[in-house]
Design a protein around this motif. Structure first.
Motif, mmCIF file in Angstrom:
data_model
loop_
_atom_site.group_PDB
_atom_site.id
_atom_site.type_symbol
_atom_site.label_atom_id
_atom_site.label_comp_id
_atom_site.label_asym_id
_atom_site.label_seq_id
_atom_site.Cartn_x
_atom_site.Cartn_y
_atom_site.Cartn_z
ATOM 1 N N GLY A 1 -7.028 -14.533 16.771
ATOM 2 C CA GLY A 1 -5.593 -14.268 16.829
ATOM 3 C C GLY A 1 -4.994 -13.475 15.688
ATOM 4 N N TYR A 2 -5.824 -12.990 14.768
ATOM 5 C CA TYR A 2 -5.264 -12.272 13.626
ATOM 6 C C TYR A 2 -4.972 -10.797 13.927
ATOM 7 N N ASP A 3 -5.241 -10.356 15.142
ATOM 8 C CA ASP A 3 -4.854 -9.026 15.598
ATOM 9 C C ASP A 3 -3.782 -9.212 16.678
ATOM 10 N N VAL A 4 -2.541 -9.042 16.309
ATOM 11 C CA VAL A 4 -1.413 -9.427 17.159
ATOM 12 C C VAL A 4 -0.946 -8.250 18.009
ATOM 13 N N THR A 5 -0.740 -8.506 19.300
ATOM 14 C CA THR A 5 -0.170 -7.484 20.187
ATOM 15 C C THR A 5 1.340 -7.638 20.338
ATOM 16 N N PHE B 1 0.821 -9.898 8.770
ATOM 17 C CA PHE B 1 1.666 -8.704 8.677
ATOM 18 C C PHE B 1 0.934 -7.506 8.077
ATOM 19 N N ASN B 2 -0.283 -7.703 7.612
ATOM 20 C CA ASN B 2 -1.010 -6.573 7.030
ATOM 21 C C ASN B 2 -1.423 -5.560 8.096
ATOM 22 N N HIS B 3 -1.623 -6.041 9.318
ATOM 23 C CA HIS B 3 -2.133 -5.182 10.381
ATOM 24 C C HIS B 3 -1.719 -5.736 11.739
ATOM 25 N N THR B 4 -1.880 -4.940 12.779
ATOM 26 C CA THR B 4 -1.651 -5.391 14.150
ATOM 27 C C THR B 4 -2.947 -5.207 14.943
ATOM 28 N N ALA B 5 -2.866 -5.425 16.237
ATOM 29 C CA ALA B 5 -3.949 -5.068 17.144
ATOM 30 C C ALA B 5 -3.757 -3.622 17.595
ATOM 31 N N THR B 6 -4.831 -2.981 17.994
ATOM 32 C CA THR B 6 -4.686 -1.632 18.558
ATOM 33 C C THR B 6 -3.918 -1.678 19.876
#
Length: 524
Positions: A106-110, A145-150
Motif C-alpha cells: 500500500g505504499y504506492d497510492v493511487t 507523501f514521498n511518492h505515488t503510484a504510477t
C-alpha cells in the motif's frame, strides 16, 4: 519503508549508533536555535501498536486483513475499561496505508482519499474510528507523501502532457541514478521503485494537495499521521527535507492542534537529529532499536553492557530535546521493515527483558503487531509481515503473500498463538500486559527527562526520571547482590519490581539485590 532504506541504514547504523549522540553540537548554521520551552500536550503521550493492515485480521475470509477485522479486535488492544485484565492497554493504533493502491503493502497510492476496496469501505473506516475512540485509542494513518503510484491520476495526467501535473513530479531528459524511463520519453525520479514516482514536494500545488489530504482524514476522525520515508523527501538535502517537514507539521497542527505526527527517517542518529528541528512531535528511534548486533539494547542483552545502554538513552534524550524542546521519542524493537525482535533474541527471558527495557523508556513506544506473542520473521519483507496467529483454528487469520520466492506462509511464536498465550500467565503476551499496567502508574516515565547514574556493575542500567523516579535494569541472567546505590538514588524505595524469574529485589543498608532479567522501579 523499502529495501533501499534498509540497505542504507544497515551500512551506517553500525558505525554511528553508539557515537552519534556523543558528537559535539552542530553549528548555528545548521539552524540549531534555542527554542522557547513549551509544555507538551499530555494527550500526545501514548503506547502505540502498529498493524500491517493486510496481515492483521480478516473478517470476510478472503485472506486479506481488513478494517472490520481490526475493529473486531480493538478490545484486544484496549477495552476502554480501566479495570479490565484482558487487554494490552495501548492507546494508539498505527495502520500501514489503507488507501487505494495496486500493491499488497500500500505504499504506492493511487488515490489518497479513497479506501482500498480490499480493506473495506469508508463506512468501515468511520466505524473503526468511532469504536476506537470509545476505547480511548487514537488512530494515526500512514502517509507516503514521498511518492505515488504510477497509476495515480496525477502521474497519468503528467504522462499525457498536462503541464500542471508534470510539475508534480521530478523529471530528467537523460538517464541517471534513481530515475526511470516513462512512456513520454522522459525520465522520472523513482528512488524506491519504478512503480513509485517521487513527488516534487517543492511545488506549491503539491503542497496544496497534501494539505487537502491531511485535512480530509483529520475531519474523518484520524488523530494524526505516521509519515513514511521522511529522509527521502529531498534526497541528499537535509535542509530542504527539514524545511518541508516543518511546513507539513505546521500545516497539520493548524488543522488540528492535538494531531500527532511521527516520522520515519531510517538512517543515522545525526540524520534523525537534524529533522527534529522541524518541530515534528516524534521520529522513530532507529539508533536504539533492536536491529543490529551493535544496537545498545542488543549489546545490553547479549554482552551485558547495561551501563552503555543507559548512557546512550540519556545522550539521545538530551540531543533530541536540544533540537526540539517538545520532542517525544518513539522507541521500538522492530517494525514492518526490520527483522522481527523474536528472531533476533534467543530466549523467552531475553524477549521479556527487551520488552520492559524499551516500553519503559521516555516517549511513545511502538509495539509491532505480533511482537507481544514472539512472532518471528526476517529477510524478505513478506516474511516480516506474516499473519497474526489468533487461535489454533485460524479464526480471522489472513493468508501470507507467498508470490515471492523464499516467502513463507506462517511464522513461529514463543509460546503459541494469542488464545494460548492469553491462557498462560507466564506467556510473553501476558508479560506485555503486566509491563504496560505497571507503567500506567508512573506517568513520568513517558514525560520526564532522564539522567544516567553510574554503578559498579556494568550489566546494570540506572536512569533517573526527573527528580523522584529511578529505573534499574539488570540485563544479566544472574542475580546481582550488594550493589551500592549512589547518592543520586539513596533515599528512594522500591515501588515495583518486574522480574522475569519471579524473584524480588531488596535494599538493605544502601545495598541492592536485583534478580536476573529484572527492572526495579525506585521512588522517593
Amino acid at each position: 519503508m523499502k529495501n533501499k532504506i534498509v540497505l542504507l541504514a544497515t551500512a551506517v547504523l553500525a558505525l554511528s549508533v553508539l557515537t552519534a549522540c556523543q558528537q559535539p553540537a552542530k553549528s548555528s548554521s545548521a539552524a540549531k536555535k534555542t527554542e522557547v520551552s513549551k509544555k507538551v500536550d499530555s494527550s500526545l503521550y501514548r503506547n502505540f501498536y502498529e498493524v500491517f493492515t493486510s496481515s492483521y485480521a480478516d473478517s470476510n475470509r478472503d485472506g486479506v486483513g481488513d478494517l472490520k477485522g481490526i475493529t473486531q479486535h480493538l478490545d484486544y488492544l484496549n477495552t476502554g475499561n480501566k479495570s479490565s485484565t484482558s487487554d494490552l492497554k495501548v492507546q494508539g493504533l498505527w495502520m500501514t496505508p489503507i488507501f487505494a493502491s495496486p500493491s499488497y503493502h500500500g505504499y504506492d497510492v493511487t488515490n489518497y482519499e479513497e479506501i482500498n476496496p480490499k480493506f473495506g469501505t469508508m463506512a468501515d473506516f468511520e466505524n473503526l474510528i468511532a469504536q476506537a475512540k470509545k476505547r480511548g485509542i487514537a488512530v494515526i494513518l500512514d502517509m507516503p507523501f514521498n511518492h505515488t503510484a504510477t497509476d495515480n491520476i496525477w502521474f497519468q495526467k503528467a504522462l499525457s502532457g498536462d503541464k500542471k501535473y508534470e510539475a508534480y513530479y521530478n523529471w530528467s531528459d537523460t538517464a541517471k541514478e534513481g530515475y526511470s524511463l516513462a512512456s513520454n520519453g522522459k525520465y522520472y525520479e523513482s528512488e524506491f521503485d519504478q512503480s513509485m514516482p517521487d513527488l516534487n514536494l517543492a511545488n506549491p500545488e503539491v503542497k496544496k494537495e497534501i494539505a487537502k489530504i491531511t485535512k480530509f482524514w483529520l475531519d474523518k476522525g484520524g488523530s494524526g499521521f505516521r509519515l513514511d520515508a521522511v529522509g527521502f523527501y529531498f534526497s541528499n538535502d537535509d535542509k530542504k527535507t527539514t524545511a518541508f517537514t516543518k511546513w507539513l507539521t505546521d500545516t497539520v497542527k493548524k488543522q488540528d492542534a492535538k494531531a500527532y505526527l511521527v516520522g520515519e527517517v531510517f538512517s543515522t542518529a545525526s540524520a534523525i537529529d537534524d529533522v527534529y528541528h522541524s518541530g515534528i512531535d516524534s521520529l522513530f528511534d532507529f539508533p536504539n532499536a533492536l536491529q543490529s548486533s551493535s544496537s545498545p539494547i542488543n549489546s545490553a542483552l547479549v554482552l551485558g553492557e547495561g551501563d552503555l545502554f543507559a548512557q546512550q538513552i540519556e545522550a539521545w534524550d538530551q540531543e533530541i530535546h536540544k533540537d526540539s524542546t517538545q520532542a517525544i521519542d518513539a522507541p521500538f524493537l522492530s517494525n514492518h521493515d526490520t527483522d522481527r525482535s523474536a528472531t533476533l533474541l534467543s530466549s523467552l527471558p531475553m524477549k521479556k527483558m527487551a520488552a520492559q527495557a524499551y516500553l519503559l523508556l521516555p516517549g511513545n513506544p511502538f509495539i509491532y503487531y505480533g511482537e507481544e506473542v514472539g512472532l518471528t520473521g526476517s529477510g524478505l519483507d513478506q516474511n516480516k509481515r506474516l499473519p497474526m496467529p489468533w487461535d489454533s483454528v485460524g479464526t480471522d487469520m489472513t493468508k501470507a503473500d507467498v508470490a515471492v520466492p523464499g516467502a513463507t506462509e506462517v511464522a513461529t511464536t514463543d509460546g503459541g498463538n494469542v488464545a494460548q498465550q492469553e491462557a498462560n500467565p507466564n506467556s510473553l503476551l501476558n508479560w506485555y500486559k503486566k509491563i504496560l499496567r505497571i507503567k500506567a502508574k508512573y506517568p513520568e516515565i513517558a514525560k520526564a527527562r532522564v539522567k544516567q547514574i553510574s554503578v559498579s556493575k556494568t550489566n546494570l542500567s540506572v536512569l533517573n526520571y526527573g527528580k523522584d523516579l529511578t529505573l534499574i535494569n539488570n540485563f544479566s541472567a544472574t542475580e546481582e547482590t550488594h550493589v551500592s546505590l549512589p547518592k543520586a538514588v539513596v533515599g528512594r524505595e522500591i515501588a515495583d519490581v518486574i522480574s522475569v524469574s519471579g524473584k524480588t529485589a531488596q535494599i538493605t543498608d544502601g545495598k541492592l539485590v536485583i534478580p536476573p532479567y529484572s527492572t526495579v522501579i525506585l521512588k522517593k
